[in-house]
Design a protein around this motif. Sequence first.
Motif, PDB file in Angstrom:
ATOM      1  N   LYS A 113      39.257 -28.066  -8.179  1.00 10.10           N
ATOM      2  CA  LYS A 113      39.772 -27.892  -9.548  1.00 10.10           C
ATOM      3  C   LYS A 113      40.688 -26.681  -9.690  1.00 10.10           C
ATOM      4  N   GLY A 114      40.419 -25.609  -8.942  1.00  9.66           N
ATOM      5  CA  GLY A 114      41.317 -24.460  -8.989  1.00  9.66           C
ATOM      6  C   GLY A 114      42.712 -24.832  -8.538  1.00  9.66           C
ATOM      7  N   THR A 115      42.795 -25.601  -7.476  1.00  7.84           N
ATOM      8  CA  THR A 115      44.089 -26.046  -6.960  1.00  7.84           C
ATOM      9  C   THR A 115      44.728 -27.084  -7.873  1.00  7.84           C
ATOM     10  N   PHE A 116      43.912 -27.958  -8.441  1.00  5.71           N
ATOM     11  CA  PHE A 116      44.449 -29.003  -9.315  1.00  5.71           C
ATOM     12  C   PHE A 116      45.093 -28.398 -10.564  1.00  5.71           C
ATOM     13  N   ALA A 117      44.511 -27.324 -11.066  1.00  2.00           N
ATOM     14  CA  ALA A 117      45.114 -26.642 -12.214  1.00  2.00           C
ATOM     15  C   ALA A 117      46.526 -26.175 -11.878  1.00  2.00           C
ATOM     16  N   ILE A 118      46.709 -25.646 -10.669  1.00  2.00           N
ATOM     17  CA  ILE A 118      48.042 -25.235 -10.223  1.00  2.00           C
ATOM     18  C   ILE A 118      48.971 -26.441 -10.144  1.00  2.00           C
ATOM     19  N   GLN A 119      48.511 -27.489  -9.478  1.00  2.00           N
ATOM     20  CA  GLN A 119      49.357 -28.666  -9.279  1.00  2.00           C
ATOM     21  C   GLN A 119      49.846 -29.248 -10.601  1.00  2.00           C
ATOM     22  N   LEU A 120      48.979 -29.269 -11.610  1.00  2.00           N
ATOM     23  CA  LEU A 120      49.369 -29.805 -12.911  1.00  2.00           C
ATOM     24  C   LEU A 120      50.572 -29.070 -13.496  1.00  2.00           C
ATOM     25  N   TYR A 121      50.641 -27.780 -13.218  1.00  2.00           N
ATOM     26  CA  TYR A 121      51.694 -26.955 -13.816  1.00  2.00           C
ATOM     27  C   TYR A 121      52.995 -26.941 -13.012  1.00  2.00           C
ATOM     28  N   ILE A 122      52.971 -27.392 -11.763  1.00  2.00           N
ATOM     29  CA  ILE A 122      54.168 -27.268 -10.914  1.00  2.00           C
ATOM     30  C   ILE A 122      55.395 -27.937 -11.525  1.00  2.00           C
ATOM     31  N   GLY A 349      44.350 -39.252   5.397  1.00  2.00           N
ATOM     32  CA  GLY A 349      44.599 -40.397   6.269  1.00  2.00           C
ATOM     33  C   GLY A 349      44.970 -41.667   5.532  1.00  2.00           C
ATOM     34  N   HIS A 350      44.423 -41.850   4.322  1.00  2.00           N
ATOM     35  CA  HIS A 350      44.751 -43.058   3.555  1.00  2.00           C
ATOM     36  C   HIS A 350      46.252 -43.145   3.297  1.00  2.00           C
ATOM     37  N   PHE A 351      46.856 -41.996   2.984  1.00  2.00           N
ATOM     38  CA  PHE A 351      48.288 -41.989   2.649  1.00  2.00           C
ATOM     39  C   PHE A 351      49.173 -41.887   3.891  1.00  2.00           C
ATOM     40  N   SER A 352      48.739 -41.117   4.893  1.00  2.00           N
ATOM     41  CA  SER A 352      49.563 -41.009   6.103  1.00  2.00           C
ATOM     42  C   SER A 352      49.652 -42.350   6.821  1.00  2.00           C
ATOM     43  N   GLN A 353      48.606 -43.169   6.724  1.00  2.00           N
ATOM     44  CA  GLN A 353      48.605 -44.469   7.395  1.00  2.00           C
ATOM     45  C   GLN A 353      49.622 -45.439   6.802  1.00  2.00           C
ATOM     46  N   ILE A 354      50.054 -45.196   5.553  1.00  2.00           N
ATOM     47  CA  ILE A 354      51.058 -46.089   4.967  1.00  2.00           C
ATOM     48  C   ILE A 354      52.454 -45.460   4.989  1.00  2.00           C
ATOM     49  N   GLY A 355      52.590 -44.354   5.735  1.00  2.00           N
ATOM     50  CA  GLY A 355      53.918 -43.800   5.962  1.00  2.00           C
ATOM     51  C   GLY A 355      54.306 -42.608   5.120  1.00  2.00           C
ATOM     52  N   VAL A 356      53.361 -42.007   4.398  1.00  2.00           N
ATOM     53  CA  VAL A 356      53.647 -40.804   3.629  1.00  2.00           C
ATOM     54  C   VAL A 356      53.586 -39.591   4.561  1.00  2.00           C
ATOM     55  N   ASN A 357      54.533 -38.678   4.438  1.00  2.00           N
ATOM     56  CA  ASN A 357      54.505 -37.432   5.202  1.00  2.00           C
ATOM     57  C   ASN A 357      53.558 -36.459   4.497  1.00  2.00           C
ATOM     58  N   VAL A 358      52.374 -36.283   5.059  1.00  2.00           N
ATOM     59  CA  VAL A 358      51.295 -35.555   4.395  1.00  2.00           C
ATOM     60  C   VAL A 358      51.117 -34.175   5.020  1.00  2.00           C
ATOM     61  N   ILE A 359      50.955 -33.165   4.154  1.00  2.00           N
ATOM     62  CA  ILE A 359      50.516 -31.839   4.574  1.00  2.00           C
ATOM     63  C   ILE A 359      49.412 -31.396   3.630  1.00  2.00           C
ATOM     64  N   GLY A 360      48.671 -30.377   4.033  1.00  2.00           N
ATOM     65  CA  GLY A 360      47.640 -29.822   3.169  1.00  2.00           C
ATOM     66  C   GLY A 360      47.974 -28.393   2.790  1.00  2.00           C
ATOM     67  N   TYR A 361      47.779 -28.054   1.497  1.00  2.00           N
ATOM     68  CA  TYR A 361      48.035 -26.684   1.058  1.00  2.00           C
ATOM     69  C   TYR A 361      47.209 -26.376  -0.177  1.00  2.00           C
ATOM     70  N   SER A 362      46.518 -25.234  -0.142  1.00  2.00           N
ATOM     71  CA  SER A 362      45.684 -24.812  -1.265  1.00  2.00           C
ATOM     72  C   SER A 362      45.328 -23.348  -1.094  1.00  2.00           C
ATOM     73  N   PRO A 363      45.188 -22.604  -2.201  1.00  2.00           N
ATOM     74  CA  PRO A 363      44.739 -21.215  -2.104  1.00  2.00           C
ATOM     75  C   PRO A 363      43.229 -21.077  -1.947  1.00  2.00           C
ATOM     76  N   ALA A 364      42.486 -22.172  -2.051  1.00  2.00           N
ATOM     77  CA  ALA A 364      41.024 -22.109  -1.947  1.00  2.00           C
ATOM     78  C   ALA A 364      40.579 -21.871  -0.508  1.00  2.00           C
ATOM     79  N   GLU A 365      39.338 -21.395  -0.370  1.00  2.00           N
ATOM     80  CA  GLU A 365      38.777 -21.075   0.946  1.00  2.00           C
ATOM     81  C   GLU A 365      37.746 -22.124   1.359  1.00  2.00           C
ATOM     82  N   VAL A 366      37.867 -22.611   2.583  1.00  2.00           N
ATOM     83  CA  VAL A 366      36.952 -23.626   3.104  1.00  2.00           C
ATOM     84  C   VAL A 366      35.508 -23.161   3.018  1.00  2.00           C
TER      85      VAL A 366
END
Length: 397
Positions: A113-122, A349-366
């Motif tokens: 949710k912390g990351t989603f709040a950012i994404q909404l505003y981009i 994987g769901h999206f990369s398998q259909i040809g989307v160029n996927v990367i991961g990015y978030s300020p949250a900590e694993v």
Amino acid sequence: MKKVLNEFADKYFDEIVQTASEMIQIPSLSGKEKEMAEYTIKKMHALGYDEVIVDEFGSVTGVMRGTGGGKSIMFNCHLDVVDEGPHENWKYPPFSGAVAEGAIWGRGASDTKGTFAIQLYIPYILKQEQMMTKGDIYVVGVIHEESSGFGAMKMAAGGFKTDYAVMGEATENDLAIACRGRVGIEVVITGRSCHASIPHEGINPFEFLGPFLLALKDYKVSENPVYGSSLITATRISSSEAGTNVIPNAIRLSLDYRSVPGETNESIIAQLNDIAQKTCKADGVNVEITPAYIPISCYTGATGQGLMGEPPYSIDEDSETVQTARAALEEVFGRKINVKPWPFATDSGHFSQIGVNVIGYSPAEVIKCHTVEDNILLDMLRDGIAGNLALAKALCD
């Protein structure tokens, strides 16, 4: 550009922190995301999205149209969270959204949710500041990620596709480019039931289970330069009969398979079927090996079957997508950006398998995900705003 994007991060920081706090205050377990979805829809309308779409399963997509001639991008997080557990174990109440000690606290703060709040505003920030991207920006909140990845699976199967995707799972403001997959597998060995006092009148499936389990050590696992080998583990056995004085008609073996990029569920099951043919070949014995599915109930009333697991994902570190994203982040932060795998399965994987160029990015900590220390640091969140803005501009333009 570096100065401008960092100024935008500062300018909209308080709004985004407030949004993240409000999201965390909404309990949204898998299948119970309705209030979180309604909040997202209302926020998207308030921010001036051109279109807001809710699919039949309840995943929410907001669209902000670009100025034309660019590539499309999806910013993706999930609306659901895992169970919070006993509240007394938390330093701050799990649905408080407390802003304290330089962080926002609560279940879902780090996932996602912390990351989603950012994404909404981009897209809103870019449009407000007269810097909207050429390509369209899609911001997506999927349902049932924590239970099975059902929401993303349905979106991908339905043909939802953008040129790029930024998945908002925790990366500590670095780039994620791979993750293991997981698939639960059910092995059902059927014989013939009878009274245990006359076992010769039946066919005991347990007699075939032993050789099958021993043969699993000969399973040819796949190798990957990042993850090493894939893993297969037997986790549970159940019987078709409740009594202990009955030869069961069937037994069910559950396997947990951790796949690496390049493997498919079909190839995994094909090899297991080969093992079954060698170890369970006898008159009257049948073996059925299938991926494990769980029943899914959505807040919209829709139902379905969710695969127990997620497909593996990877993108080449030397690809144009990764190099463009890395350069954009290094410019805005003035530091080296690490490129690394996620240690857990994601919807990527769901999206990369259909040809989307996927990367991961978030300020949250694993390390904070799924724990009672679930929080997102304000300093990292602030950087995450600038980082996501940089990715949108670099990839969409």
